[in-house]
Design a protein around this motif. Structure first.
Motif, PDB file in Angstrom:
ATOM      1  N   PRO A  79       0.952  -1.145   0.014  1.00 12.91           N
ATOM      2  CA  PRO A  79       0.000  -0.176  -0.041  1.00 12.91           C
ATOM      3  C   PRO A  79       1.002   1.322   0.011  1.00 12.91           C
ATOM      4  CG  PRO A  79      -0.906  -1.486   1.602  1.00 12.91           C
ATOM      5  CD  PRO A  79       0.484  -2.162   0.932  1.00 12.91           C
ATOM      6  N   ARG A  80       1.952   1.160   0.903  1.00 18.06           N
ATOM      7  CA  ARG A  80       2.908   2.420   0.639  1.00 18.06           C
ATOM      8  C   ARG A  80       3.162   2.748  -0.767  1.00 18.06           C
ATOM      9  NH1 ARG A  80       6.785  -0.111   5.111  1.00 18.06           N
ATOM     10  NH2 ARG A  80       6.367  -1.528   3.502  1.00 18.06           N
ATOM     11  N   ASP A  81       3.578   1.779  -1.306  1.00 20.65           N
ATOM     12  CA  ASP A  81       4.291   1.782  -2.832  1.00 20.65           C
ATOM     13  C   ASP A  81       3.200   2.436  -3.715  1.00 20.65           C
ATOM     14  OD1 ASP A  81       6.932   1.507  -1.949  1.00 20.65           O
ATOM     15  OD2 ASP A  81       6.553  -0.739  -2.344  1.00 20.65           O
ATOM     16  N   ILE A  82       1.990   1.918  -3.572  1.00 24.60           N
ATOM     17  CA  ILE A  82       0.789   2.383  -4.507  1.00 24.60           C
ATOM     18  C   ILE A  82       0.367   3.624  -4.266  1.00 24.60           C
ATOM     19  CG2 ILE A  82      -1.636   1.958  -4.697  1.00 24.60           C
ATOM     20  CD1 ILE A  82      -0.983  -1.165  -4.310  1.00 24.60           C
ATOM     21  N   LEU A  83       0.362   4.010  -2.804  1.00 22.62           N
ATOM     22  CA  LEU A  83       0.094   5.453  -2.447  1.00 22.62           C
ATOM     23  C   LEU A  83       1.079   6.440  -2.984  1.00 22.62           C
ATOM     24  CD1 LEU A  83      -1.316   4.946   0.973  1.00 22.62           C
ATOM     25  CD2 LEU A  83      -2.537   5.705  -1.013  1.00 22.62           C
ATOM     26  N   ASP A  84       2.459   5.945  -2.921  1.00 20.44           N
ATOM     27  CA  ASP A  84       3.612   7.049  -3.398  1.00 20.44           C
ATOM     28  C   ASP A  84       3.269   7.053  -5.303  1.00 20.44           C
ATOM     29  OD1 ASP A  84       5.887   8.079  -3.158  1.00 20.44           O
ATOM     30  OD2 ASP A  84       7.064   6.464  -3.903  1.00 20.44           O
ATOM     31  N   LEU A  85       2.935   6.026  -5.727  1.00 18.79           N
ATOM     32  CA  LEU A  85       2.862   6.133  -7.150  1.00 18.79           C
ATOM     33  C   LEU A  85       1.670   7.158  -7.452  1.00 18.79           C
ATOM     34  CD1 LEU A  85       2.877   2.351  -8.535  1.00 18.79           C
ATOM     35  CD2 LEU A  85       4.497   4.321  -9.002  1.00 18.79           C
ATOM     36  N   ILE A  86       0.770   7.257  -6.622  1.00 22.64           N
ATOM     37  CA  ILE A  86      -0.162   7.986  -6.963  1.00 22.64           C
ATOM     38  C   ILE A  86       0.244   9.647  -6.794  1.00 22.64           C
ATOM     39  CG2 ILE A  86      -2.550   8.975  -6.110  1.00 22.64           C
ATOM     40  CD1 ILE A  86      -3.461   5.663  -5.423  1.00 22.64           C
ATOM     41  N   LYS A  87       0.781   9.697  -5.421  1.00 19.39           N
ATOM     42  CA  LYS A  87       1.419  11.017  -5.245  1.00 19.39           C
ATOM     43  C   LYS A  87       2.447  11.520  -6.109  1.00 19.39           C
ATOM     44  CE  LYS A  87       0.760  10.205  -0.382  1.00 19.39           C
ATOM     45  NZ  LYS A  87       1.564  10.192   1.170  1.00 19.39           N
ATOM     46  N   SER A  88       3.116  10.675  -7.082  1.00 22.91           N
ATOM     47  CA  SER A  88       4.046  10.780  -7.924  1.00 22.91           C
ATOM     48  C   SER A  88       3.393  11.185  -9.139  1.00 22.91           C
ATOM     49  CB  SER A  88       5.242   9.839  -8.042  1.00 22.91           C
ATOM     50  OG  SER A  88       5.736   9.575  -6.627  1.00 22.91           O
ATOM     51  N   GLY A  89       2.165  11.392  -9.472  1.00 26.03           N
ATOM     52  CA  GLY A  89       1.621  11.841 -10.587  1.00 26.03           C
ATOM     53  C   GLY A  89       0.926  10.533 -11.501  1.00 26.03           C
ATOM     54  N   HIS A  90       0.599   9.468 -10.897  1.00 24.70           N
ATOM     55  CA  HIS A  90       0.279   8.180 -11.385  1.00 24.70           C
ATOM     56  C   HIS A  90      -1.102   8.068 -11.267  1.00 24.70           C
ATOM     57  CE1 HIS A  90       3.979   7.447 -13.525  1.00 24.70           C
ATOM     58  NE2 HIS A  90       4.517   7.634 -12.252  1.00 24.70           N
ATOM     59  N   PRO A  91      -2.106   8.933 -11.448  1.00 22.45           N
ATOM     60  CA  PRO A  91      -3.602   8.942 -10.761  1.00 22.45           C
ATOM     61  C   PRO A  91      -4.314   7.571 -11.294  1.00 22.45           C
ATOM     62  CG  PRO A  91      -3.543  10.458 -12.283  1.00 22.45           C
ATOM     63  CD  PRO A  91      -2.083  10.097 -12.130  1.00 22.45           C
TER      64      PRO A  91
END
Length: 103
Positions: A79-91
């Protein structure tokens, strides 16, 4: 592989809905150790993934990988990595991530 993709997409949707709480549940102990000890919140995840992962490894000719395949899936869907992807501009992580990783 279709069932694994479906379960993985659902997992990502849960992370999107409950992400902060799920990331906080991460332990300092390794996944295999917690799975062997029967950590309560891992049981439903392991049960939901058992058959889709078995089918996928069979389709790919990998045979029975046991708990190792659960460990690998868990590492890919942290979950931490998925959330990081979203925050990094991968909605669009729900639409793209689950499919690419399970493919």
């Amino acid at each position: 592989m279709a069932r694994l993709e479906e379960v993985s997409r659902y997992w990502v949707s849960l992370v999107l809905e409950h992400g902060g709480a799920m990331a906080q549940m991460r332990s300092h102990r390794g996944y295999p150790e917690r799975l062997r000890e029967g950590t309560g919140y891992l049981a439903p995840q392991a049960e939901a993934l058992a058959e889709p992962l078995r089918q996928t490894t069979e389709e790919l000719g990998l045979g029975d990988l046991g708990d190792e395949v659960l460990f690998l899936w868990n590492a890919l869907f942290d979950p931490r990595d998925i959330l990081d992807l979203i925050k990094s501009g991968h909605p669009d992580v729900t639409e793209r991530f689950a499919w690419r990783v399970s493919a």
